[in-house]
Motif scaffolding. Structure first.
Motif, PDB file in Angstrom:
ATOM      1  N   VAL A 168       0.841  -1.206   0.000  1.00  0.00           N
ATOM      2  CA  VAL A 168       0.000   0.000   0.000  1.00  0.00           C
ATOM      3  C   VAL A 168       0.870   1.248   0.000  1.00  0.00           C
ATOM      4  CG1 VAL A 168      -1.617   1.371   1.380  1.00  0.00           C
ATOM      5  CG2 VAL A 168      -2.025  -1.080   1.050  1.00  0.00           C
ATOM      6  N   TYR A 169       1.918   1.232   0.815  1.00  0.00           N
ATOM      7  CA  TYR A 169       2.826   2.385   0.893  1.00  0.00           C
ATOM      8  C   TYR A 169       3.457   2.654  -0.467  1.00  0.00           C
ATOM      9  CZ  TYR A 169       6.518   5.435   2.726  1.00  0.00           C
ATOM     10  OH  TYR A 169       7.339   6.503   2.968  1.00  0.00           O
ATOM     11  N   GLY A 170       3.991   1.595  -1.094  1.00  0.00           N
ATOM     12  CA  GLY A 170       4.629   1.760  -2.392  1.00  0.00           C
ATOM     13  C   GLY A 170       3.642   2.159  -3.474  1.00  0.00           C
ATOM     14  N   LEU A 171       2.433   1.569  -3.448  1.00  0.00           N
ATOM     15  CA  LEU A 171       1.430   1.868  -4.469  1.00  0.00           C
ATOM     16  C   LEU A 171       0.967   3.320  -4.383  1.00  0.00           C
ATOM     17  CD1 LEU A 171      -0.354   0.753  -6.748  1.00  0.00           C
ATOM     18  CD2 LEU A 171      -2.055   0.162  -4.998  1.00  0.00           C
ATOM     19  N   VAL A 172       0.716   3.797  -3.156  1.00  0.00           N
ATOM     20  CA  VAL A 172       0.276   5.186  -2.988  1.00  0.00           C
ATOM     21  C   VAL A 172       1.349   6.141  -3.496  1.00  0.00           C
ATOM     22  CG1 VAL A 172      -0.311   6.971  -1.302  1.00  0.00           C
ATOM     23  CG2 VAL A 172      -1.294   4.684  -1.073  1.00  0.00           C
ATOM     24  N   GLU A 173       2.608   5.840  -3.189  1.00  0.00           N
ATOM     25  CA  GLU A 173       3.686   6.701  -3.680  1.00  0.00           C
ATOM     26  C   GLU A 173       3.783   6.648  -5.195  1.00  0.00           C
ATOM     27  OE1 GLU A 173       8.526   7.352  -3.486  1.00  0.00           O
ATOM     28  OE2 GLU A 173       7.611   5.704  -2.374  1.00  0.00           O
ATOM     29  N   GLN A 174       3.637   5.443  -5.762  1.00  0.00           N
ATOM     30  CA  GLN A 174       3.735   5.294  -7.207  1.00  0.00           C
ATOM     31  C   GLN A 174       2.608   6.046  -7.924  1.00  0.00           C
ATOM     32  OE1 GLN A 174       3.507   1.240  -8.638  1.00  0.00           O
ATOM     33  NE2 GLN A 174       4.680   1.718 -10.473  1.00  0.00           N
ATOM     34  N   VAL A 175       1.397   5.983  -7.372  1.00  0.00           N
ATOM     35  CA  VAL A 175       0.243   6.618  -8.007  1.00  0.00           C
ATOM     36  C   VAL A 175       0.257   8.135  -7.822  1.00  0.00           C
ATOM     37  CG1 VAL A 175      -2.279   6.822  -7.952  1.00  0.00           C
ATOM     38  CG2 VAL A 175      -1.203   4.563  -7.846  1.00  0.00           C
TER      39      VAL A 175
END
Length: 421
Positions: free
Chosen positions: A376-383
């Motif tokens: 979730v942390y990585g996905l939010v940053e990526q998006v």
């Protein structure tokens, strides 16, 4: 002593020197945080988060099989050794991490996480076998404190090489970090021999075969029993949620400081060192706090502090603010982990034979929480393109964890009758 042995991985590889070296190597190789990994263009900090997620997902998938074999054959210690050596050897091989071997080094980093997390499953399951319930809190806290102390000693040595390489006759700027990875593998394997010698052997169960299916059957069986234990079930739900936030912060804090705040490498490493020293006090503080107000209330205090940490991190722009947050993290980081382990050990029904299976369920729950939180942390940053938005996601997670903990009574001891079906 196994905490003393393995905690250098969490400190040097996960939290301090490796993330800093990783970011610096990517910048040197690509000239920006964006990099190529197996044909995929991705931001280095996002790849770091995803690697952690995948490593713990692999562990969660294979651990049920391993614990079933361990229960049936009495080889729990052998499996603990296997995962220990897998992790330690992976750290040794990180010595060869250069800008020419980035992809393989990321794989090795993931393997070291699998080895570390796999060994912890079997290590945790020894707690009810070597201590009585009235000592769970203190013994668990002592283990974490020994881990902090041992890892700090090795980090001080590694830090001295990084800050004064000429004193060791080192001229290559990258060499101190690579030697640090080598030292972790040696330290981990060497000191692990002490618990390997003294931990008790476990008698095998009747060998039923079909280990692959048995492992998942054991988890399903444990889950069915847990559902009948209302406090245990609610605790695991709360544990899953707040662990998503807690462990994610532990894995990405250094990357946040390096990428978002642009803090120098030596400052980041010293900060992590400070966290460990404060963490020694924090572990025993939470053990003491649980004896005064109960395990659940003590955990709620810790989660409340984590909510404040996330709020502070979102608005942090200065180095001093980051250092203050780091000290706060140190106070609650190990305390919540050790108290969670002790609380779960107390909640396991009396008379259970397959303690390893119960701790397998606990550790699979923890691993899936790490997978979810770091993804979730990585996905939010990526998006969104911002780590600060990822911090807000963690804030929501901690609030939900607090709500779930609030539904539990704060008792320091729980007694259940257990009947094998």
């Amino acid at each position: 002593m196994y905490d003393w042995a393995n905690s250098v991985h969490a400190l040097v590889i996960v939290s301090s020197i490796f993330p800093v070296y990783f970011s610096a190597t990517i910048l040197k190789a690509y000239g920006s945080p964006m990099m190529e990994f197996m044909g995929w263009t991705i931001k280095s900090s996002v790849l770091f988060s995803y690697t952690v997620s995948l490593a713990f997902l692999v562990t969660a998938a294979i651990i049920p099989i391993c614990t079933a074999i361990a229960d049936n054959t009495g080889t729990k210690l052998r499996f603990m050794k296997f995962f220990c050596y897998l992790g330690a050897v992976s750290c040794l091989l990180l010595y060869f991490f250069t800008k020419e071997t980035i992809s393989w080094s990321i794989v090795l980093f993931g393997m070291s996480l699998v080895g570390w997390s796999g060994s912890i499953v079997f290590y945790d399951s020894y707690l009810p076998e070597i201590a009585t319930e009235d000592r769970f809190d203190r013994i668990s806290a002592k283990g974490f404190s020994m881990g902090y102390l041992g890892s700090v000693l090795l980090l001080l040595f590694n830090l001295s090489m990084i800050l004064a390489p000429s004193a060791y006759g080192i001229t290559d700027k990258a060499m101190p970090a690579r030697i640090s990875f080598l030292s972790v593998g040696i330290w981990w394997m060497a000191f692990a021999q002490i618990p390997f010698k003294y931990l008790p052997k476990v008698a095998p169960r009747a060998n039923r075969g079909r280990y692959f299916l048995d492992g998942f059957r054991e988890l399903r069986k444990v889950y069915q029993h847990i559902q009948k234990q209302p406090y245990l079930f609610k605790f695991l739900m709360a544990f899953f949620v707040y662990t998503m936030g807690l462990r994610t912060v532990m894995y990405v804090a250094t990357i946040f400081g390096a990428s978002e705040l642009r803090l120098p490498s030596d400052s980041l490493i010293i900060t992590v060192l400070l966290i460990q020293l404060v963490g020694i006090v924090g572990s025993f503080t939470f053990a003491w706090l649980s004896s005064k107000i109960g395990n659940i209330f003590a955990l709620m205090v810790g989660v409340f502090v984590w909510i404040g940490i996330c709020m502070g991190a979102y608005y942090t722009t200065e180095a001093m603010e980051f250092y203050i947050l780091a000290c706060t993290v140190g106070m609650v980081m190990g305390g919540i982990q050790s108290l969670s382990r002790a609380t779960y050990a107390k909640l396991i029904p009396e008379g259970v034979e397959d303690v390893a299976s119960y701790f397998s369920f606990y550790d699979v729950t923890e691993k899936l929480a790490i997978v979810t939180g770091t993804f979730v942390y990585g996905l939010v940053e990526q998006v969104t393109g911002s780590m600060r938005n990822s911090i807000l996601a963690l804030l929501v997670i901690f609030v939900l964890g607090m709500i779930l903990l609030y539904q539990l009574p704060s008792q320091t001891r729980y007694q259940y009758e257990f009947t094998e079906e």
